[in-house]
Design a protein around this motif. Structure first.
Motif, PDB file in Angstrom:
ATOM      1  N   ARG A   1      16.723  -4.330 -34.452  1.00  0.00           N
ATOM      2  CA  ARG A   1      16.532  -4.033 -35.874  1.00  0.00           C
ATOM      3  C   ARG A   1      15.193  -3.321 -36.035  1.00  0.00           C
ATOM      4  NH1 ARG A   1      17.110  -8.653 -40.431  1.00  0.00           N
ATOM      5  NH2 ARG A   1      19.311  -8.246 -40.009  1.00  0.00           N
ATOM      6  N   GLN A  47      18.731 -12.684 -52.929  1.00  0.00           N
ATOM      7  CA  GLN A  47      17.818 -12.012 -52.008  1.00  0.00           C
ATOM      8  C   GLN A  47      17.452 -10.600 -52.461  1.00  0.00           C
ATOM      9  OE1 GLN A  47      19.171 -12.426 -47.844  1.00  0.00           O
ATOM     10  NE2 GLN A  47      20.648 -13.926 -48.588  1.00  0.00           N
ATOM     11  N   SER A  82      25.039  -7.247 -34.788  1.00  0.00           N
ATOM     12  CA  SER A  82      24.085  -8.184 -35.376  1.00  0.00           C
ATOM     13  C   SER A  82      23.059  -8.687 -34.368  1.00  0.00           C
ATOM     14  CB  SER A  82      24.842  -9.378 -35.979  1.00  0.00           C
ATOM     15  OG  SER A  82      23.955 -10.335 -36.485  1.00  0.00           O
ATOM     16  N   ARG A  86      13.925  -2.343 -38.942  1.00  0.00           N
ATOM     17  CA  ARG A  86      13.304  -2.742 -40.201  1.00  0.00           C
ATOM     18  C   ARG A  86      14.147  -3.849 -40.815  1.00  0.00           C
ATOM     19  NH1 ARG A  86      12.859   0.727 -44.815  1.00  0.00           N
ATOM     20  NH2 ARG A  86      13.451  -1.167 -45.911  1.00  0.00           N
ATOM     21  N   GLN A  87      13.645  -4.455 -41.862  1.00  0.00           N
ATOM     22  CA  GLN A  87      14.411  -5.476 -42.559  1.00  0.00           C
ATOM     23  C   GLN A  87      15.546  -4.835 -43.359  1.00  0.00           C
ATOM     24  OE1 GLN A  87      13.918  -8.846 -42.153  1.00  0.00           O
ATOM     25  NE2 GLN A  87      12.479  -8.109 -40.595  1.00  0.00           N
ATOM     26  N   MET A  88      16.492  -5.647 -43.780  1.00  0.00           N
ATOM     27  CA  MET A  88      17.585  -5.128 -44.602  1.00  0.00           C
ATOM     28  C   MET A  88      17.010  -4.506 -45.869  1.00  0.00           C
ATOM     29  SD  MET A  88      20.458  -8.139 -44.188  1.00  0.00           S
ATOM     30  CE  MET A  88      21.687  -7.218 -45.142  1.00  0.00           C
ATOM     31  N   THR A 105      16.267  -3.567 -49.534  1.00  0.00           N
ATOM     32  CA  THR A 105      16.324  -4.317 -50.785  1.00  0.00           C
ATOM     33  C   THR A 105      16.470  -3.360 -51.967  1.00  0.00           C
ATOM     34  OG1 THR A 105      13.930  -4.264 -51.119  1.00  0.00           O
ATOM     35  CG2 THR A 105      14.825  -6.077 -49.786  1.00  0.00           C
ATOM     36  N   TYR A 129      21.667  -2.741 -42.920  1.00  0.00           N
ATOM     37  CA  TYR A 129      21.365  -3.796 -41.943  1.00  0.00           C
ATOM     38  C   TYR A 129      20.107  -3.511 -41.113  1.00  0.00           C
ATOM     39  CZ  TYR A 129      26.011  -5.611 -43.008  1.00  0.00           C
ATOM     40  OH  TYR A 129      27.113  -6.118 -43.657  1.00  0.00           O
ATOM     41  N   GLY A 130      19.364  -2.475 -41.456  1.00  0.00           N
ATOM     42  CA  GLY A 130      18.113  -2.207 -40.759  1.00  0.00           C
ATOM     43  C   GLY A 130      18.292  -1.679 -39.352  1.00  0.00           C
ATOM     44  N   ASP A 189      13.433  -1.322 -52.299  1.00  0.00           N
ATOM     45  CA  ASP A 189      13.376  -0.157 -51.407  1.00  0.00           C
ATOM     46  C   ASP A 189      14.111   1.025 -52.026  1.00  0.00           C
ATOM     47  OD1 ASP A 189      11.945  -1.475 -49.400  1.00  0.00           O
ATOM     48  OD2 ASP A 189      13.761  -2.298 -48.511  1.00  0.00           O
TER      49      ASP A 189
END
Length: 724
Positions: free
Chosen positions: A131, A312, A126, A133-135, A137, A189-190, A140
């Motif tokens: 990272r 989210q 973590s 990219r973002q997590m 979605t 988790y990107g 995506d």
């Protein structure tokens, strides 16, 4: 100044009597075994191999060095008397089962250490990993170009200054060897830059001392790690407690990692410990007096994912790839059946979100374990209104088989898994330990022909991989040498992924070949026999396993299937098998030979006792062939003085059948009818919070099988799936 990762342990070892050496090994054939010389290997790990190359021999050798370091780590930790409050003297209460009791004590120390390592890995994953990219979605996943998510443009710049400690590397290694789960976690988790970069062999190899086989980094690198993650570099220097959030009041409680109690019998060793890494964890919250246990923590994990989906717009675990392990977008087709099935669990959870949120609320404590959650979800699956809603009102209200598989895949993330990943990493590390031990025993590293051996292994692996690609309906089982190349290949995820999907069988969907983390031992045996036959076909009579142990000889016994092959090929195979006993490069010790790789062998709970297993035709035939091979070995021993297991050196004397007396953590343990395809006798389910060596397949049980294998299917072509 460079220091080792285990300075604390080394200082203890200098004070330990000779009889308590942490590096105790099974007795060797030679009483005066010489110390191994330092390795003098010049490896090219920096150049990029051609795209058609699966794996290089230098990568395999670097992998062997890393495995040797892990083997030493387990020896040191498991042998540290008193570590985690677990003392060797407990074994003295069981003089009739002294060796097994000692083995269980060592196993428990290692189990607690691995649980702590996974906790540290979770924080490093973590905070310590970049990272890219973002997590991901739901949007995506619904995009037409979702499949391009595997094409990450960034790499992680690994160096000796930013490598993590050895225990974290060990968990990362086992995580990567579950390629579909690792891909899902990286997407979720990107962490796609980590996926694309792969295991940094060049950097890791530069930190392994060729003389002492220790993993070393600079003191500055250790300080940087400690500052960023708020952890001590050495696993053992961290507190003996873990912070656990109460599912009811959300207050953090410090609970002990282990309160291990051996118990009254060896068979039930450590069953009743109630620390976090123990089998029966249970504590009362200091704030609200609510019971905290593993069952409630698994429900809390599901609830966190549920809230992330509802609030989210994040997909539920298990929804990131299709049934073939490939991330697949909508492809601008609203009714793409593979995509709609892939998204079914997430859409079902969204459709039932209000009810599930209330049911899993820790303040009311209606749902206390995953069994109760499963029952609630099954009620929703029987309600056609929810199925209709989950399918967007487009498809039928009847639950399709592919949707069942995806739903069960989602639930496998919670059945026996406390980690925020797609699988239980403690169990993954423990099962991988069997393979690590075998590689350490074979010890190719110190062979003068190690480079030639790796070249031979890679060629053999390429045949094996083609067998897997050409026969997606069957389970191909590797030998230990093939498994080394297979594991090394998987540790370069993009290369492994591209090689897998780009060479799929014609008229079939691209398949991301997985590395099954749990396989029923009987199916493993059948799969090994089938793989041996296919290998003989592909190589015109070549021998798949060159081991001379009784089991491998049993699989080489021609049966009805072999008679379908040309008589000449069968004859050549039989002649070649007979000649194995006279070859100088085949070890007399079966533990030194690459027979079946069974580190992922597990035993279904409903069939736990060997006597309870059904007497199938395959099992009876295997036992018959095994007994014939044993009788042939006995005759050879009578003729030329060799040991029963095929030893070619009479000066060593008779050797006990290794499949009745396997070594568990350095101690010989008698196991009735133990063969190399069976579950590792070192693994005792009562030692762990989540059982790493068994899956429950009884009717109505939640189960803990690996993702996607609960409902087996095989592909007839790109348009149909047949179920059984």
């Amino acid at each position: 100044m460079a220091i080792t990762t285990d300075d604390k342990l080394e200082s203890k070892e200098t004070q330990r009597p000779q009889s308590q050496s942490p590096h105790e090994r099974p007795p060797s054939y030679s009483a005066n075994e010489a110390e191994q010389p330092p390795l003098e290997l010049k490896l090219d790990l920096g150049s990029i191999p051609p795209s058609v190359t699966t794996v290089t021999r230098d990568q395999c050798i670097a992998h062997l060095k890393f495995l040797a370091v892990l083997a030493d780590l387990r020896d040191v930790i498991s042998s540290d008397d008193g570590l985690f409050g677990i003392f060797d003297s407990e074994a003295d209460r069981f003089p009739d089962s002294l060796n097994e009791a000692r083995a269980r004590i060592r196993e428990k120390r290692w189990a607690v250490y691995v649980a702590r390592a996974v906790h540290r890995y979770t924080t490093w994953w973590s905070v310590g990993l970049p990272r890219s990219r973002q997590m991901a979605t739901i949007g995506d996943l619904e995009s037409a170009n979702y499949g391009d998510i595997v094409r990450c443009d960034t790499l992680v710049a690994w160096s000796p200054e930013n490598l993590p400690p050895l225990d974290i590397l060990m968990v990362w290694h086992s995580h990567s060897l579950n390629p579909r789960s690792f891909l899902e976690d990286c997407i979720r988790y990107g962490k796609m830059s980590t996926w694309r970069t792969g295991f940094p062999w060049k950097v890791i190899d530069s930190c392994i001392d060729n003389r002492t086989m220790e993993y070393r980094v600079s003191e500055e690198a250790q300080q940087l790690f400690e500052k960023k993650l708020q952890f001590k570099w050495n696993n053992l220097d961290n507190p003996p407690v873990k912070e656990v959030e109460c599912p009811r009041c959300k207050k953090v409680n410090a609970v002990p990692w282990t309160e291990a109690r051996f118990g009254e019998t060896v068979a039930n060793a450590f069953r009743f410990g109630d620390g976090y890494a123990d089998n029966n964890f249970e504590k009362k919250c200091l704030n609200c007096q609510h019971i905290i246990d593993h069952g409630r923590l698994k429900v809390a994990k599901f609830r966190r994912d549920l809230q992330a989906t509802l609030q989210q717009n994040l997909p539920m675990p298990g929804s990131f790839t299709n049934l073939y392990g490939v991330p697949e977008g909508s492809q601008a087709t609203k009714n793409n059946p593979r995509f709609t099935s892939m998204m079914f669990p997430t859409r079902l959870v969204k459709a039932t979100g209000k009810d599930l949120s209330s049911f899993t609320d820790g303040r009311v404590d209606w749902c206390q374990n995953i069994d109760q959650l499963r029952e609630r979800l099954e009620e929703k699956l029987r309600d056609r209104t929810y199925i209709f809603s989950a399918n967007g009102g487009v498809n039928t209200k009847i639950l399709k088989p592919t949707e069942k598989v995806h739903f069960r895949r989602m639930m496998s993330r919670y059945w026996d898994n406390l980690d925020p990943f797609a699988l239980d990493l403690v169990g993954a590390v423990v099962r991988q330990g069997t393979f690590v031990e075998k590689m350490d025993q074979i010890d190719w590293l110190h062979s003068p022909a190690v480079f030639e051996t790796m070249d031979r292994i890679i060629k053999k692996y390429e045949v094996f991989f083609k067998i897997m690609l050409d026969n997606p309906n069957n389970m191909a089982v590797p030998t230990l040498d093939v498994d080394l190349a297979w594991h090394t290949h998987q540790l370069s995820p993009p290369r492994y992924y591209n090689h897998s999907i780009s060479n799929a069988k014609p008229n079939c969907m691209p398949i991301f070949i997985d590395h099954d983390d749990k396989v029923d031992e009987e199916k493993l045996s059948d799969g090994f026999a089938w793989t041996s036959k296919m290998y003989r076909r592909a190589t015109d009579g070549g021998i798949y396993s060159e081991c001379t142990c009784w089991y491998c000889e049993a699989t080489r016994t021609p049966d009805l299937y072999d008679r379908l092959i040309a008589v000449g090929s069968v004859s050549r195979a039989r002649d070649a098998a007979d000649q194995l006993h006279s070859r100088p490069d085949i070890s007399s010790d079966p533990n030194k030979n690459p027979h079946i790789s069974a580190h992922n062998a597990i035993r279904p709970a409903s069939l736990y006792a060997p006597t309870a297993r059904p007497n199938t035709i395959q099992l009876l035939r295997l036992k018959s062939n095994y007994q014939k091979a044993a009788r042939r070995a006995e005759k050879r021993a009578g003729k030329d003085g060799r040991a029963r297991s095929g030893s070619k050196s009479s000066d060593r004397g008779p050797v006990a059948d290794p499949y009745y007396m396997p070594y568990a953590y350095g101690y010989p343990i008698m196991v009735p009818y133990y063969a190399p395809y069976m579950a590792d006798p070192c693994i005792n389910s009562d030692t762990y919070a989540c059982n790493p060596g068994c899956m429950n397949i009884t009717v109505g049980a939640a189960g803990n099988c690996c993702a996607g294998t609960c409902s087996k299917f095989f592909l007839r072509d790109s348009r149909s799936i047949e179920w059984f």
